[in-house]
Design a protein around this motif. Sequence first.
Motif, PDB file in Angstrom:
ATOM      1  N   GLU A   1       3.056   3.683   3.937  1.00  0.00           N
ATOM      2  CA  GLU A   1       2.632   2.715   5.078  1.00  0.00           C
ATOM      3  C   GLU A   1       2.250   3.100   6.348  1.00  0.00           C
ATOM      4  O   GLU A   1       1.288   2.841   6.931  1.00  0.00           O
TER       5      GLU A   1
ATOM      6  N   HIS B   1       5.894  -3.666  -3.091  1.00  0.00           N
ATOM      7  CA  HIS B   1       6.938  -3.921  -2.711  1.00  0.00           C
ATOM      8  C   HIS B   1       8.272  -4.210  -3.721  1.00  0.00           C
ATOM      9  O   HIS B   1       9.619  -3.917  -3.469  1.00  0.00           O
TER      10      HIS B   1
ATOM     11  N   GLU C   1       5.269  -8.074   6.296  1.00  0.00           N
ATOM     12  CA  GLU C   1       4.091  -7.241   5.471  1.00  0.00           C
ATOM     13  C   GLU C   1       3.313  -8.140   4.527  1.00  0.00           C
ATOM     14  O   GLU C   1       2.033  -8.447   4.748  1.00  0.00           O
TER      15      GLU C   1
HETATM   16 FE   FE2 Z   1       6.695  -2.066   3.041  1.00  0.00          FE
END
Ligand code: FE2
Lengths: 243, 189
Positions: A135, A175, A223
């Motif tokens: 990220e 995720h 996110e």
């Molecule tokens: Fe994340």
Amino acid sequence: MQIKKEMKMADAIHRNYLLLPVINRLGIQLGFQDKTIEKVCLKQNVDVEFFLTILNAYLDTNDKSSKQLQAHSVKDVVSYLLKTHSYYLERIIPEIENRINLLIQHSQLNKNEFLLVKNFFEEYKKELYGHISLEENFVYPYMIEIADAYHSKSLSKTLEDKINSYPITSYEKEHSDIEAKLFDLKNILIKYLPTPNDSYIRNRILMELFTLEQDLNDHSRIENRVLIPKITQMETALIALKK
Amino acid sequence: MIVIATSSFIVRKGLADIIKELYPAKKIIGVGFAEELEKLRNQHTIALLLVSAEILSNVNLSSFRNIQTIKLIDFRPDYIEADSANSELLFLDDTETSILHILKRNLALMDKNSSGNKSDSILSDRELDIVREVASGNTNKEIADKLFISTHTVITHRKNITRKLGIKTVSGLTVYALLNKLIKMGDSL
Ligand SMILES: [Fe+2]
Ligand SMILES: [Fe+2]
């Protein structure tokens, strides 16, 4: 009930103590007397609207709070997320590690059992680090690049290629993987390690894990529900610009 | 699982049928060679072992010491040597009554011994097999081939295992399997 700027900062903490690290990341430290949220933010130079939106999104997980966050700039949201990353890496993870090491010192587990837990946590840590570095090195910079291009209404050829080959949605599914190991670790500690004489150390580890989980959920929600939809919209608008 | 290890097909089949009638719930596996038995021993928990003398003389005895065992002897000899605590002799030429008696007593004993393990796990025997295979690092396809079931069935089992245990990942299942002694250290990746 939403947290409002007229409310005392201390009362927000009394509402939910898990907000403690959240307000720290936003730039507020303890010792704020009886001042209102607005006053404290003003004094510390923190954008009060952004502050309230983050706190409310943490407490209230519905879509309305995600919508409110979408109104804020990509840069602000990303910089908040970066701070939560360093909180995980520098504070929470080492803390859990120390507690896990206590399991062997207080002979709660035999060596093999201890190593199973330790190695499992080690694997989890690696996954989390990998995710965070992906990220920070690729996803966030890309988001900021998109936001900049969107606001200046100009799309370079390289950015156009990036949008076409790796749109932001391609990062979305990452995720669920990160959550799975944490989930397993909780059950291993709760159910499957042999019964200790005293559960205190294991309780402490579990409380840390539950807290981390809640914080990570909030983080991933921002996110997934705030940034990804927002960037997707910008990507579409930028591509439309070319046509 | 119950394992019947003897090179004689007719004895394997016969004993399996008798035990199935006495105790339908347990999985029974027949093997004809010592190597097969060693392999089973490494991968599974054997609750009761019925084994012929010729196979027993070809395995590493120490790794079988803790298993409840019935030794299968072809004929009742003139002289019988004293035996270890968890092992007993069954003479294949014995009367129906005494053979049934020995089997029943051992099945009851097996039940008692394994009741500790059994009630601890909410998984079925088949699901336990799957956990062992997953924890040993096998893919769904490999497990399907090994257990003679479809990949689809393996996936269904795995979903049920995850739901029952609250464990989602392969590493998590490996930890579970090791803690519950479904596999031994070194069997996992
Ligand atoms: Fe994340
Ligand atoms: Fe993140």
